[in-house]
Design a protein around this motif. Structure first.
Motif, short mmCIF file in Angstrom:
data_model
loop_
_atom_site.label_atom_id
_atom_site.label_comp_id
_atom_site.label_asym_id
_atom_site.label_seq_id
_atom_site.Cartn_x
_atom_site.Cartn_y
_atom_site.Cartn_z
N LEU A 90 0.62 -1.35 -0.36
CA LEU A 90 0.52 0.04 0.33
C LEU A 90 0.68 1.11 0.17
N LEU A 91 1.97 1.43 0.48
CA LEU A 91 2.53 2.71 0.90
C LEU A 91 3.77 2.77 -0.51
N ALA A 92 3.92 1.71 -0.64
CA ALA A 92 4.78 1.75 -1.91
C ALA A 92 4.32 2.31 -3.07
N GLY A 93 3.00 2.48 -3.10
CA GLY A 93 2.19 2.70 -4.57
C GLY A 93 1.55 3.75 -4.23
N LEU A 94 1.90 4.78 -2.71
CA LEU A 94 1.73 6.39 -3.00
C LEU A 94 2.86 6.75 -3.06
N PRO A 95 2.85 8.13 -4.03
CA PRO A 95 3.47 9.46 -3.57
C PRO A 95 3.75 9.61 -2.14
N ARG A 96 5.06 9.42 -2.66
CA ARG A 96 6.24 9.92 -1.03
C ARG A 96 5.51 11.23 -0.16
N ASP A 97 4.88 11.97 -1.06
CA ASP A 97 5.00 13.73 -0.72
C ASP A 97 3.23 13.59 -0.46
N ARG A 98 2.77 12.59 -0.12
CA ARG A 98 1.00 12.23 0.07
C ARG A 98 0.35 11.34 0.79
N TRP A 99 1.44 11.18 1.66
CA TRP A 99 1.46 10.55 3.12
C TRP A 99 2.72 10.23 4.22
N GLY A 100 1.92 10.62 4.85
CA GLY A 100 2.71 10.58 6.56
C GLY A 100 2.33 10.12 7.63
N VAL A 101 2.85 9.59 8.96
CA VAL A 101 2.08 9.13 9.51
C VAL A 101 2.36 10.17 11.27
N ALA A 102 1.59 10.04 11.96
CA ALA A 102 1.66 10.57 13.12
C ALA A 102 0.79 9.38 13.80
N THR A 103 1.79 8.83 15.59
CA THR A 103 2.03 8.28 15.88
C THR A 103 1.88 8.81 17.46
N SER A 104 1.94 8.47 18.54
CA SER A 104 1.92 7.89 20.58
C SER A 104 2.92 8.05 20.34
N GLY A 105 3.83 6.94 19.53
CA GLY A 105 5.58 6.65 19.42
C GLY A 105 6.24 7.46 19.34
#
Length: 217
Positions: A90-105
């Motif tokens: 799933l991540l490999a199919g997305l443009p890198r500037d169109r996804w990110g993460v927000a984690t409590s870690g």
């Protein structure tokens, strides 16, 4: 059910990475050391910063110090970590500037776990180190959207925990919740609920990203 968005923000643990064996191991060790009921921790820790969980279950300890010790030990422990099915593709199919993460870690945790599991480090990464108020406050998702240059209303969040869903909704984003760590009944604030990450189909179009939920709860 289909969603159109300009960016996708993923929670990490419980969405992309199954870290339950690691988290359970370290929370049990911590609970035994401090005489805290582990089941109480298990009911609330998903999606919350470690320090907030400790403040709730053990108000008599130095929460910041204890959280730092536990998070450092847990970040370095990769025994039992696995990706959820479909996460890498799933991540490999997305443009890198169109996804990110927000984690409590912590940033340390993400920076160790992503390469360990063969994932590229996100261009946008918001962790517990970046905000004063963690989930369920909206701050993590507001900051992630800001760093991506996309209005929260044009972001789609993928979450697994009630605190995370509440955080994303408070930020003004749409939310798909996956039932990996919590029951569907506990994720009712989400705009859609899916049984697994692998049931999502994401396609890239000139006008944005289209996310299709193929197996809803």
């Amino acid at each position: 059910m289909d969603f159109l968005c300009q960016a996708i923000i993923f929670d990490v643990d419980g969405v992309l990475i199954n870290s339950d064996p690691v988290a359970d191991r370290h929370w049990r060790t911590w609970a035994d050391r401090h005489g805290v009921d582990y089941d109480t921790i298990a009911r609330i820790h998903h999606g919350r910063p470690t320090v907030e969980t400790i403040r709730q279950v053990a108000p008599h300890v130095n929460a910041a110090q204890e959280a730092h010790l536990k998070e450092t030990a847990e970040a370095d422990d990769t025994n039992g970590l696995v990706l959820y099915p479909g996460a890498k593709e799933l991540l490999a199919g997305l443009p890198r500037d169109r996804w990110g993460v927000a984690t409590s870690g912590t940033r340390r945790t993400v920076s160790i776990r992503f390469p360990h599991l063969g994932l590229s480090e996100p261009m946008v990464m918001v962790t517990a180190d970046d905000v004063q108020r963690g989930k369920p406050a909206p701050d993590p998702y507001l900051l992630a959207a800001e760093r991506m240059g996309v209005a929260p209303a044009n972001c789609l969040v993928i979450e697994d925990a009630p605190a995370g869903v509440a955080s994303a909704k408070a930020a003004g984003a749409k939310v798909i919740a996956v039932t990996t760590t919590n029951r569907a009944d506990d994720l009712g604030l989400a705009d859609a609920i899916a049984t697994a990450l692998a049931t999502l189909q994401i396609s890239v179009h000139p006008h944005g990203l289209v996310v299709q939920v193929n197996s809803a709860v």
